[in-house]
Structures are given as C-alpha cells and as structure tokens.
Design an enzyme around this catalytic site. Structure first.
Site, PDB file in Angstrom:
ATOM      1  CG  LEU A   1     -13.024  -1.422  10.968  1.00  0.00           C
ATOM      2  CD1 LEU A   1     -14.389  -1.685  10.805  1.00  0.00           C
ATOM      3  CD2 LEU A   1     -12.235  -2.661  11.550  1.00  0.00           C
TER       4      LEU A   1
ATOM      5  CD  GLU B   1     -10.948  -6.940   3.893  1.00  0.00           C
ATOM      6  OE1 GLU B   1     -11.335  -7.716   3.434  1.00  0.00           O
ATOM      7  OE2 GLU B   1     -10.269  -6.043   3.122  1.00  0.00           O
TER       8      GLU B   1
END
Length: 425
Positions: free
Chosen positions: A20, A112
């Site tokens: 992200l 992640e």
DNA sequence: TGGGGTTAT
DNA sequence: ATAACCC
C-alpha cells in the site's frame, strides 16, 4: 492440487506482493478527507513516520524528524499516529479482502501482503487453453520493458498473474478506498523487489529473463530483503558490498563467518532465488503496546505507565476472543552510547485463574496483571538503585483458542455478534 | 527513529 | 531470553 501443478510443467509459482502507498497517511486522509490535497505527515513522538505524496514532493522523507520536516515544508500538516488502532484495523481489512481471493496470504508489517496465486493462475490457464484463446494482455508494467513471448507458458502464467494483481488492487480501491503497488514474480523475494519499481499506485511484472537485472540493480546488499543491518556490516568486513560481490564470494568462507544456514540462504537470495513459501499469517501471534519517553525513573511512574498500556491491550485481546497464556514486560534503559537497541525483557506464564477472567465482563483483571508486571520489572531493575528508562512495552502471547465447551455459551455469541447493519430506521 | 510484528537459536 | 529480521 499442488502435485498436479508440478506434474504438468516445470514448477513455476506465481507470487504477488501488494504494497500500500504511504499507508498511515492514506488511512488518515480517509478519516479526514479535508487533508486529501494538503501536505500531510503522520507523527510519532518527534518523528514524521510517513507522509503523503503532496508532502513528499516538498521534501518530507520517511522517518524525518519533525524539526527537519517543518523546516523543509512549513505548511506541513501533522496528525498524531502513536495509536495504531486505525492502521491495524485497516491493515487486517486488506489482508482479509485478499483472503477472499485465495487462502495463501502472508502479512509483512501493516502495509504489505504476499499472495501465492499459483492455483488461480493454473485454473485460468486451463480455461484459456480449453477456449482456444491465445490472446492474453499484460496488466501494468513489465520490468525493463521486456517483450512477452506468448509461446512461453511461464510468460503466460506471469501475464495472467498481472491481471489478477490488477483485480486485487481494484478490489482494494473499490472496497476500502486504498491505493497501492503490486509486484508479480516467481517468488517472494522477486515479487517484493519488483513491486517497488513504479511507485505510487502502479504494478510491475518480472519475467525470468530480467531476474539478474533486477537483483543486480540493488546498489547495496542491505537492500536485499533478508539481509539486515548486522549481516550487512559483517559482509562489509569481508569486502562484500554489492550483490555481485555476494554472488561471487566463496561459500565456504561465508559459512564460517555467518553460519551455514544464514550463509546459504543469503547467497541464494543474491541470485534472486527464494524458495520460502507464502505462509498464511492467520490471526496475530501476539498483542503488544508500547510507549517511549524521555525519562521514567521511579517505581510509581513505571506502574502508571503500565496502567496506561493495559486497557487498550485488554480490549484488543477481548475482541480477538482467544486467551493469552504468557505476558512479557520489555524495557529500554537510557544509555548515551549505544543509544539504540538495548532492550531487555522478562516473561512469565499467566496464572490460570486470571486467564479465565480475560474473556469475561469488566472483571478486574488489571490489578493482578499490574502486580505480575511489576514483579517482572523488579527482576530486571533493582529499584533501590537509580534507573532511567526510555521505553516500556507489554506483550501478551501464547494465544490459545477458548476451550470448545465454552464456545457455545450465550456470552460467546453476544461477544462475537456483529452490530446490526444499516441506519436502523 | 516509532510502534509495532515474526522466526530462529 | 535474546537476537536477528521485517514494516
């Protein structure tokens, strides 16, 4: 299932790494949309831990001091991010969303995830072959712009992987409003390295022919995930500074310096080889809460700090539904030299009569826990001598499911009922 | 340099 | 219990 895959063709896993964009800042911009188009930093103590891209354009880098950040960017808006609750909750929503596509989802930090999509790719490949369709189109970037060969089934699998990665990112944006990057490759190491090549909100697939280019593009060995600070320092002593040095270094000497296990693993990493599986993370293995400060030097202060940490933690454990069987206290003592990385901890089993009370209503589990934690504290620190702490942390671990006999109880269902949806009108 | 996490020894 | 790794 996995047996049928490897029997049919050379083993080729397809792994997606989802990362992200500036995660904490994105969460804060969702919480307060007025921050959306302004330079924003998320602050913990005297540090800006993350900033949005508006702020990055103006020179605010990750882990910059608040002082430097304000100097670079006087208009910078700061929000406090010391309470991780909103980030943690959003983080698990992302992992759960990926889990709807595929069971093999591994978390790495809060922002992640690795997903092993080999089986989904195989299914789609079969469908394509049965329908006689040979047209598949890559989604996003191809690392180094390498040409795709549709006669190469490994290429085709990775192209299908890129389409699935696009679907992941679209779902994360549609359902949670979050943007991020993705990398598609044949193992975790390479998927992680390639996901960062086009940066915000883009994705990249790595074809096997470009593997050496990617791994050798790393200018320092510490950029290889799995080679951390300590190992990098020791490698430097051996004259190993970049990935090529590590590839060429004699394995026997490496094994003597780092031990067989580490040596063999990191040397394989230097070639882009990584056979570690995507291990589903599932629910957390531990719950911890910590606070850092300039100074804490009396028993009474320690007790106060611990009493501040516990309610939040107990709430999280309550919501999780499992019971912890171990509690740990960690401290960091002030030292002017070796400023970082001097933590000590003591842990002990939680007495069974206390464990029972964890799931229950507002029974006072806090007082006895504070007692246990203060005993642990005294095992580390002689309270008759002066001391100077800069951090306290409490961690609950060794989580076990409730005994099944207890799971049918009315209390259990009340606790785990989701609140009614809709406005209720 | 925060406030978290994991696994290996 | 610590040490290494990850974010």
């Amino acid at each position: 299932h996995s047996k049928s895959v490897s029997a049919r063709s050379a083993a080729c896993r397809v792994i997606v790494h989802v990362d992200l964009d500036c995660f904490y800042a994105q969460v804060e911009m969702i919480r307060n949309p007025e921050l959306r188009d302004k330079p924003l930093g998320v602050q913990q103590k005297s540090i800006v831990v993350t900033s949005n891209y508006e702020a990055r354009k103006l020179g605010v880098k990750k882990l910059m001091s608040v002082k430097d950040a304000k100097e670079k960017c006087p208009q910078l808006i700061l929000v406090n991010g010391e309470d991780l609750t909103p980030y943690r909750e959003t983080s698990y929503k992302v992992t759960e969303l990926l889990g709807e596509f595929c069971p093999l989802v591994e978390r790495l930090g809060f922002d992640e995830n690795f997903v092993d999509i080999t089986e989904i790719v195989e299914k789609r490949l079969k469908q394509l072959q049965q329908s006689g369709c040979s047209r598949v189109c890559v989604s996003g970037h191809v690392y180094n712009n390498r040409a795709i060969n549709l006669h190469d089934t490994t290429h085709v699998r990775l192209v299908i992987g890129s389409q699935i990665a696009e679907e992941f990112r679209e779902a994360i944006y549609a359902r949670l409003g979050l943007t991020g990057c993705a990398g598609v490759a044949s193992n975790k190491l390479l998927s992680k390295l390639v996901s960062g090549t086009f940066k915000p909100n883009q994705q990249t697939v790595l074809l096997p022919e470009s593997c050496q280019d990617l791994i050798r593009s790393l200018d320092h060995i510490q950029k290889v995930p799995g080679i951390g600070y300590k190992t990098a320092k020791r490698l430097e002593t051996l004259g190993v500074r970049n990935v090529c040095d590590l590839q060429a270094f004699p394995s026997a000497i490496l094994e003597k310096e780092l031990g067989v296990s580490v040596a063999q693993r990191i040397q394989k990493l230097s070639y882009g080889e990584d056979d570690s599986p995507v291990t589903p993370s599932g629910p957390p293995q531990s719950f911890s809460d910590e606070d850092s400060f300039k100074k804490c030097s009396s028993e009474a202060e320690v007790k106060e700090k611990i009493e501040e940490l516990l309610p939040n933690l107990l709430d999280r454990i309550y919501k999780d539904g499992r019971q912890p069987h171990t509690v740990r206290l960690t401290i960091r003592q002030f030292s002017s030299t070796d400023k970082w990385f001097n933590r000590e901890s003591r842990q002990c089993p939680i007495p069974p009569h206390l464990i029972q009370k964890f799931g229950k209503e507002s029974s006072n589990v806090i007082a006895p826990l504070v007692d246990i934690l203060m005993k642990l504290f005294r095992k580390m620190i002689d309270v008759d001598l002066p001391f100077h702490l800069t951090l306290l942390s409490v961690c609950f671990s060794n989580l076990k499911d409730l005994p099944s006999s207890k799971k049918g109880s009315i209390g259990f269902y009340l606790k785990h009922m989701s609140p009614p949806s809709g406005s209720g009108k």
